[in-house]
Design a protein around this motif. Structure first.
Motif, PDB file in Angstrom:
ATOM      1  N   GLU A 231     -80.908 -12.693 -21.387  1.00 33.25           N
ATOM      2  CA  GLU A 231     -80.460 -11.628 -22.278  1.00 33.25           C
ATOM      3  C   GLU A 231     -79.013 -11.878 -22.708  1.00 33.25           C
ATOM      4  O   GLU A 231     -78.178 -12.303 -21.913  1.00 33.25           O
ATOM      5  CB  GLU A 231     -80.564 -10.264 -21.585  1.00 33.25           C
ATOM      6  CG  GLU A 231     -80.236  -9.099 -22.509  1.00 33.25           C
ATOM      7  CD  GLU A 231     -80.475  -7.747 -21.857  1.00 33.25           C
ATOM      8  OE1 GLU A 231     -80.132  -6.733 -22.480  1.00 33.25           O
ATOM      9  OE2 GLU A 231     -81.008  -7.716 -20.725  1.00 33.25           O
ATOM     10  N   ASP A 318     -83.811  -4.887 -26.892  1.00 34.93           N
ATOM     11  CA  ASP A 318     -85.184  -4.451 -27.137  1.00 34.93           C
ATOM     12  C   ASP A 318     -85.933  -5.336 -28.130  1.00 34.93           C
ATOM     13  O   ASP A 318     -87.124  -5.089 -28.377  1.00 34.93           O
ATOM     14  CB  ASP A 318     -85.188  -3.009 -27.674  1.00 34.93           C
ATOM     15  CG  ASP A 318     -84.552  -2.033 -26.703  1.00 34.93           C
ATOM     16  OD1 ASP A 318     -85.045  -1.952 -25.564  1.00 34.93           O
ATOM     17  OD2 ASP A 318     -83.565  -1.367 -27.078  1.00 34.93           O
ATOM     18  N   GLU A 319     -85.269  -6.313 -28.721  1.00 37.53           N
ATOM     19  CA  GLU A 319     -85.925  -7.080 -29.771  1.00 37.53           C
ATOM     20  C   GLU A 319     -85.323  -8.477 -29.897  1.00 37.53           C
ATOM     21  O   GLU A 319     -84.246  -8.761 -29.372  1.00 37.53           O
ATOM     22  CB  GLU A 319     -85.817  -6.354 -31.119  1.00 37.53           C
ATOM     23  CG  GLU A 319     -84.418  -6.370 -31.753  1.00 37.53           C
ATOM     24  CD  GLU A 319     -83.427  -5.455 -31.071  1.00 37.53           C
ATOM     25  OE1 GLU A 319     -82.303  -5.920 -30.767  1.00 37.53           O
ATOM     26  OE2 GLU A 319     -83.763  -4.285 -30.836  1.00 37.53           O
ATOM     27  N   GLU A 333     -89.644  -6.351 -32.290  1.00 41.33           N
ATOM     28  CA  GLU A 333     -89.553  -5.681 -30.987  1.00 41.33           C
ATOM     29  C   GLU A 333     -90.339  -6.486 -29.948  1.00 41.33           C
ATOM     30  O   GLU A 333     -91.291  -7.188 -30.278  1.00 41.33           O
ATOM     31  CB  GLU A 333     -90.110  -4.261 -31.086  1.00 41.33           C
ATOM     32  CG  GLU A 333     -91.624  -4.157 -31.208  1.00 41.33           C
ATOM     33  CD  GLU A 333     -92.188  -4.468 -32.581  1.00 41.33           C
ATOM     34  OE1 GLU A 333     -93.427  -4.438 -32.738  1.00 41.33           O
ATOM     35  OE2 GLU A 333     -91.381  -4.752 -33.504  1.00 41.33           O
ATOM     36  N   TYR A 334     -89.953  -6.375 -28.712  1.00 42.63           N
ATOM     37  CA  TYR A 334     -90.643  -7.106 -27.657  1.00 42.63           C
ATOM     38  C   TYR A 334     -92.076  -6.603 -27.535  1.00 42.63           C
ATOM     39  O   TYR A 334     -92.328  -5.412 -27.360  1.00 42.63           O
ATOM     40  CB  TYR A 334     -89.924  -6.928 -26.319  1.00 42.63           C
ATOM     41  CG  TYR A 334     -88.545  -7.543 -26.274  1.00 42.63           C
ATOM     42  CD1 TYR A 334     -88.267  -8.715 -26.955  1.00 42.63           C
ATOM     43  CD2 TYR A 334     -87.526  -6.951 -25.536  1.00 42.63           C
ATOM     44  CE1 TYR A 334     -87.006  -9.282 -26.913  1.00 42.63           C
ATOM     45  CE2 TYR A 334     -86.269  -7.507 -25.479  1.00 42.63           C
ATOM     46  CZ  TYR A 334     -86.013  -8.670 -26.177  1.00 42.63           C
ATOM     47  OH  TYR A 334     -84.758  -9.226 -26.139  1.00 42.63           O
TER      48      TYR A 334
END
Length: 371
Positions: A231, A318-319, A333-334
């Motif tokens: 991340e 989130d994406e 988006e995930y």
């Protein structure tokens, strides 16, 4: 230079003293009809040079056909056929893989009841065959299509038609004198593929390559991300767009392989051929988790065919965010846990020069996304 007289430095000066309305003597003496007859004779000879192997059992998912041979100057094309019925007569052909060396493209088709269907010629890589150079073709039979690789690299796919190759009774090679055929089963494809390279980690987006990095990037590459994309990190891809830009895709996958099909956690597909008169190309985002999900489509890419380009794929909270030359062209988006990404594939009309992983910095957004 006198006014009105121009000279083009790119033009080739002909050896003939040609004036308007005249034909060079060499052309007059050349017998085009004889040349055409020679070509027809070559085609007829190629059809007569064939090797057929009868199947003891029907092909099934995972069936693996390996064909080797060497194209020769006197045979202008060769063919791999998978068919049913009489192979020496006008039996049906489930898959017709026709390599045309003079034109440098490969035709795929199906023949049923003595009638040919629509030809397919698109491929994932440049024409790989050359005269007098040995080749190895791998054919994998899948549930809905056959996959074709040349010398260890995936070349094209062909969706099953009627009749399906799953009902085939023979495989035939025509136009290659030293052809060989091997038919078996496989758990991976292509079996001759080189081991995938690892995407290197660099401390920043502008950091130079480390001395141990090997520049082996090529078109249609698959590379591993052993530690995934943490991340707050990004994948950076520098490369060149094909001058005749049609389409390309960047996929983040859970396995570095062609088949069995990996899950694609992020699929970004630029389709320049769709309404190409518009000033922006269509970008389609999706994910394959055993099947394609709903597409996200937006006309946000402004790419110049034939130019250098840099893509960045950023793992956010989130994406996935995708940038082209620092312009945001879309987000997805995930749809699966982002930690599952272990590989990247670049396929189509974008040829990478460098791929690496690094911490993400604030990428500028010069334009808002518009649908």
């Amino acid at each position: 230079m006198p006014v009105g007289v121009f000279s083009c430095v790119h033009c080739v000066k002909m050896d003939y003293d040609v004036q308007e309305g005249t034909i060079p003597r060499d052309f007059i003496e050349y017998d085009f009809a004889e040349d055409a007859l020679d070509f027809e004779n070559q085609l007829a000879e190629a059809r007569d040079v064939k090797f057929t192997q009868t199947l003891n059992e029907q092909l099934s998912i995972g069936a693996h056909i390996v064909c080797t041979g060497t194209p020769s100057e006197d045979l202008p094309w060769f063919t791999v056929n998978i068919g049913v019925g009489d192979p020496e007569g006008r039996g049906d052909i489930s898959v017709h893989f026709n390599v045309r060396l003079p034109q440098q493209y490969v035709v795929r088709n199906t023949r049923r009841h003595d009638k040919w269907g629509l030809e397919e010629t698109t491929a994932f890589r440049l024409f790989p065959f050359k005269m007098d150079r040995p080749f190895t073709i791998e054919v994998l039979v899948e549930e809905k299509e056959t996959l074709w690789a040349v010398d260890g690299e995936h070349y094209c796919s062909f969706s099953h038609r009627n009749p399906s190759p799953l009902a085939a009774t023979w495989v035939q090679v025509a136009g290659v004198r030293n052809a060989t055929l091997q038919i078996g089963k496989t758990s991976e494809y292509p079996t001759l593929a080189a081991p995938p390279v690892e995407v290197p980690l660099r401390p920043s987006v502008d950091a130079p390559p480390e001395s141990l990095e090997i520049n082996c990037w090529r078109p249609n590459v698959i590379a591993t991300l052993s530690n995934g994309v943490p991340e707050g990190h990004q994948i950076v891809i520098h490369g060149r767009l094909r001058p005749l830009l049609h389409s390309f895709a960047i996929d983040l996958m859970d396995y570095a392989r062609e088949w069995p099909f990996p899950n694609i956690l992020m699929h970004a597909n630029v389709r320049a051929h769709v309404e190409s008169q518009k000033d922006r190309q269509l970008v389609v985002f999706n994910a394959w988790l055993g099947a394609w999900g709903p597409e996200r489509r937006q006309r946000t890419a402004r790419l110049v065919p034939g130019s250098k380009c840099t893509f960045k794929i950023i793992r956010g909270g989130d994406e996935w965010s995708v940038y082209a030359d620092d312009v945001l062209i879309g987000e997805l988006e995930y749809r699966a846990a982002p930690a599952g990404v272990k590989a990247i594939r670049v396929r189509g009309d974008f040829y990478p020069d460098d791929i690496y992983l690094c911490p993400a910095t604030s990428s500028p957004i010069r334009e808002q996304i518009s649908s």
